[in-house]
Design a protein around this motif. Sequence first.
Motif, PDB file in Angstrom:
ATOM      1  N   TYR A   1       2.638  -2.891  -4.303  1.00 15.84           N
ATOM      2  CA  TYR A   1       3.590  -2.588  -5.374  1.00 15.84           C
ATOM      3  C   TYR A   1       4.707  -3.989  -5.200  1.00 15.84           C
ATOM      4  CZ  TYR A   1       1.364   1.932  -4.743  1.00 15.84           C
ATOM      5  OH  TYR A   1       0.717   3.155  -4.799  1.00 15.84           O
TER       6      TYR A   1
ATOM      7  N   HIS B   1      12.104   2.239  -8.084  1.00 19.99           N
ATOM      8  CA  HIS B   1      10.812   1.636  -8.443  1.00 19.99           C
ATOM      9  C   HIS B   1      10.047   3.073  -9.280  1.00 19.99           C
ATOM     10  CE1 HIS B   1       7.295  -0.601  -8.806  1.00 19.99           C
ATOM     11  NE2 HIS B   1       6.558   0.174  -8.602  1.00 19.99           N
TER      12      HIS B   1
ATOM     13  N   ILE C   1       7.778  -3.775  -4.618  1.00 21.51           N
ATOM     14  CA  ILE C   1       8.911  -3.366  -4.193  1.00 21.51           C
ATOM     15  C   ILE C   1       9.464  -4.225  -3.064  1.00 21.51           C
ATOM     16  CG2 ILE C   1       9.837  -1.551  -3.051  1.00 21.51           C
ATOM     17  CD1 ILE C   1       7.873   0.385  -4.281  1.00 21.51           C
TER      18      ILE C   1
END
Length: 55
Positions: A26, A49, A28
Amino acid sequence: MEAPAEILFEVAEAPEGGFDARALGYSIFTQGEDWADLRAMVEDAVLCHFGDGDA
């Protein structure tokens, strides 16, 4: 987008001090000064997110 049941983070000591955390799979990324700060920042980054309703 629905949040997965589990997100793994790779954590490393930052060269300038503190810690960097990057989610595997991801986009992030976050940082914290110590473990407690990093945990709070990771939780906030995941909420940002995926949105409050999906996390």
